[in-house]
Design an enzyme around this catalytic site. Sequence first.
Site, PDB file in Angstrom:
ATOM      1  N   HIS A  99      51.223  62.803 -66.417  1.00  0.00           N
ATOM      2  CA  HIS A  99      51.343  64.225 -67.050  1.00  0.00           C
ATOM      3  C   HIS A  99      53.138  63.599 -66.819  1.00  0.00           C
ATOM      4  O   HIS A  99      53.256  63.476 -66.288  1.00  0.00           O
ATOM      5  CB  HIS A  99      51.369  65.040 -65.828  1.00  0.00           C
ATOM      6  CG  HIS A  99      51.326  64.808 -64.614  1.00  0.00           C
ATOM      7  ND1 HIS A  99      50.519  63.371 -64.160  1.00  0.00           N
ATOM      8  CD2 HIS A  99      52.684  65.576 -63.754  1.00  0.00           C
ATOM      9  CE1 HIS A  99      51.243  64.280 -62.317  1.00  0.00           C
ATOM     10  NE2 HIS A  99      52.621  64.602 -62.440  1.00  0.00           N
ATOM     11  N   HIS A 101      56.673  66.194 -66.670  1.00  0.00           N
ATOM     12  CA  HIS A 101      57.132  67.567 -66.441  1.00  0.00           C
ATOM     13  C   HIS A 101      57.954  68.057 -67.317  1.00  0.00           C
ATOM     14  O   HIS A 101      58.872  67.713 -67.341  1.00  0.00           O
ATOM     15  CB  HIS A 101      57.744  67.359 -65.369  1.00  0.00           C
ATOM     16  CG  HIS A 101      56.514  66.986 -64.275  1.00  0.00           C
ATOM     17  ND1 HIS A 101      56.384  68.084 -62.762  1.00  0.00           N
ATOM     18  CD2 HIS A 101      56.352  65.494 -63.563  1.00  0.00           C
ATOM     19  CE1 HIS A 101      55.223  67.160 -62.014  1.00  0.00           C
ATOM     20  NE2 HIS A 101      55.275  65.993 -62.066  1.00  0.00           N
TER      21      HIS A 101
HETATM   22  P1  5GP Z   1      53.222  64.386 -59.813  1.00  0.00           P
HETATM   23  O1  5GP Z   1      54.364  64.459 -58.201  1.00  0.00           O
HETATM   24  O2  5GP Z   1      51.245  64.300 -59.101  1.00  0.00           O
HETATM   25  O3  5GP Z   1      54.330  64.423 -60.179  1.00  0.00           O
HETATM   26  O4  5GP Z   1      52.720  66.518 -59.959  1.00  0.00           O
HETATM   27  C1  5GP Z   1      52.046  66.844 -60.692  1.00  0.00           C
HETATM   28  C2  5GP Z   1      52.010  68.686 -60.192  1.00  0.00           C
HETATM   29  O5  5GP Z   1      51.280  69.061 -60.303  1.00  0.00           O
HETATM   30  C3  5GP Z   1      53.145  69.273 -59.426  1.00  0.00           C
HETATM   31  O6  5GP Z   1      54.210  69.301 -59.476  1.00  0.00           O
HETATM   32  C4  5GP Z   1      51.939  70.233 -58.722  1.00  0.00           C
HETATM   33  O7  5GP Z   1      52.536  71.714 -58.986  1.00  0.00           O
HETATM   34  C5  5GP Z   1      51.123  70.561 -59.301  1.00  0.00           C
HETATM   35  N1  5GP Z   1      49.928  71.117 -59.633  1.00  0.00           N
HETATM   36  C6  5GP Z   1      48.868  70.243 -58.695  1.00  0.00           C
HETATM   37  N2  5GP Z   1      47.199  70.861 -58.854  1.00  0.00           N
HETATM   38  C7  5GP Z   1      47.610  71.788 -59.497  1.00  0.00           C
HETATM   39  C8  5GP Z   1      46.877  72.556 -59.961  1.00  0.00           C
HETATM   40  O8  5GP Z   1      45.540  72.640 -59.833  1.00  0.00           O
HETATM   41  N3  5GP Z   1      47.115  73.102 -60.926  1.00  0.00           N
HETATM   42  C9  5GP Z   1      48.271  73.484 -61.454  1.00  0.00           C
HETATM   43  N4  5GP Z   1      48.296  74.358 -62.818  1.00  0.00           N
HETATM   44  N5  5GP Z   1      49.384  72.734 -61.220  1.00  0.00           N
HETATM   45  C10 5GP Z   1      49.147  71.925 -60.244  1.00  0.00           C
END
Ligand code: 5GP
Length: 144
Positions: A99, A101
């Site tokens: 993903h 951001h």
């Molecule tokens: P990472 O740390 O893997 O780059 O970011 C994962 C992101 O996914 C986090 O910022 C977290 O808040 C978001 N996230 C995790 N679970 C969910 C969910 O069920 N729905 C949404 N909309 N965001 C999520």
Amino acid sequence: MNDCIFCKIVQGLIPSAKIYEDDDFLAFLDIRPANHGHVLIIPKVHAERVTDLPESILSRELVLAARIAAAVLAATGMTDFNLFNTNGAASGQEVFHHHLHVIPRKAGDGMKLSIDPQTYREGEMAEIAGAIRRRLDLREPGES
Ligand code: 5GP
Ligand code: ZN
């Protein structure tokens, strides 16, 4: 993938605040935003890292990210943004479905990107740059 939260969002099994959807991508609000309007852009296909994606998807993702970033700023009144991506647990990845951001920013918003800069010893920059250059493979995946 069975127990991937983002695959479940793609399938509509978990609700999300959608921003954009087409055949290959979905964008929705992060549930724990760094700032209001923090968007996640995902390819619908399950791939763990940016390096696991076909380049046809990757290149379109960045075009989409730029458009979404402009819309996020217009909608939130924020002035700036961060575009970033985690790859692997050590980089902070918590959801192992690639993903991007898009995080809207403004002066004094309190968000910290904390980097503790290191230094190179004499000659080390040239060594490391050379080691990376030698391993840089500019072929498309599958090309020989
Ligand atoms: P990472 O740390 O893997 O780059 O970011 C994962 C992101 O996914 C986090 O910022 C977290 O808040 C978001 N996230 C995790 N679970 C969910 C969910 O069920 N729905 C949404 N909309 N965001 C999520
Ligand atoms: Zn997934």
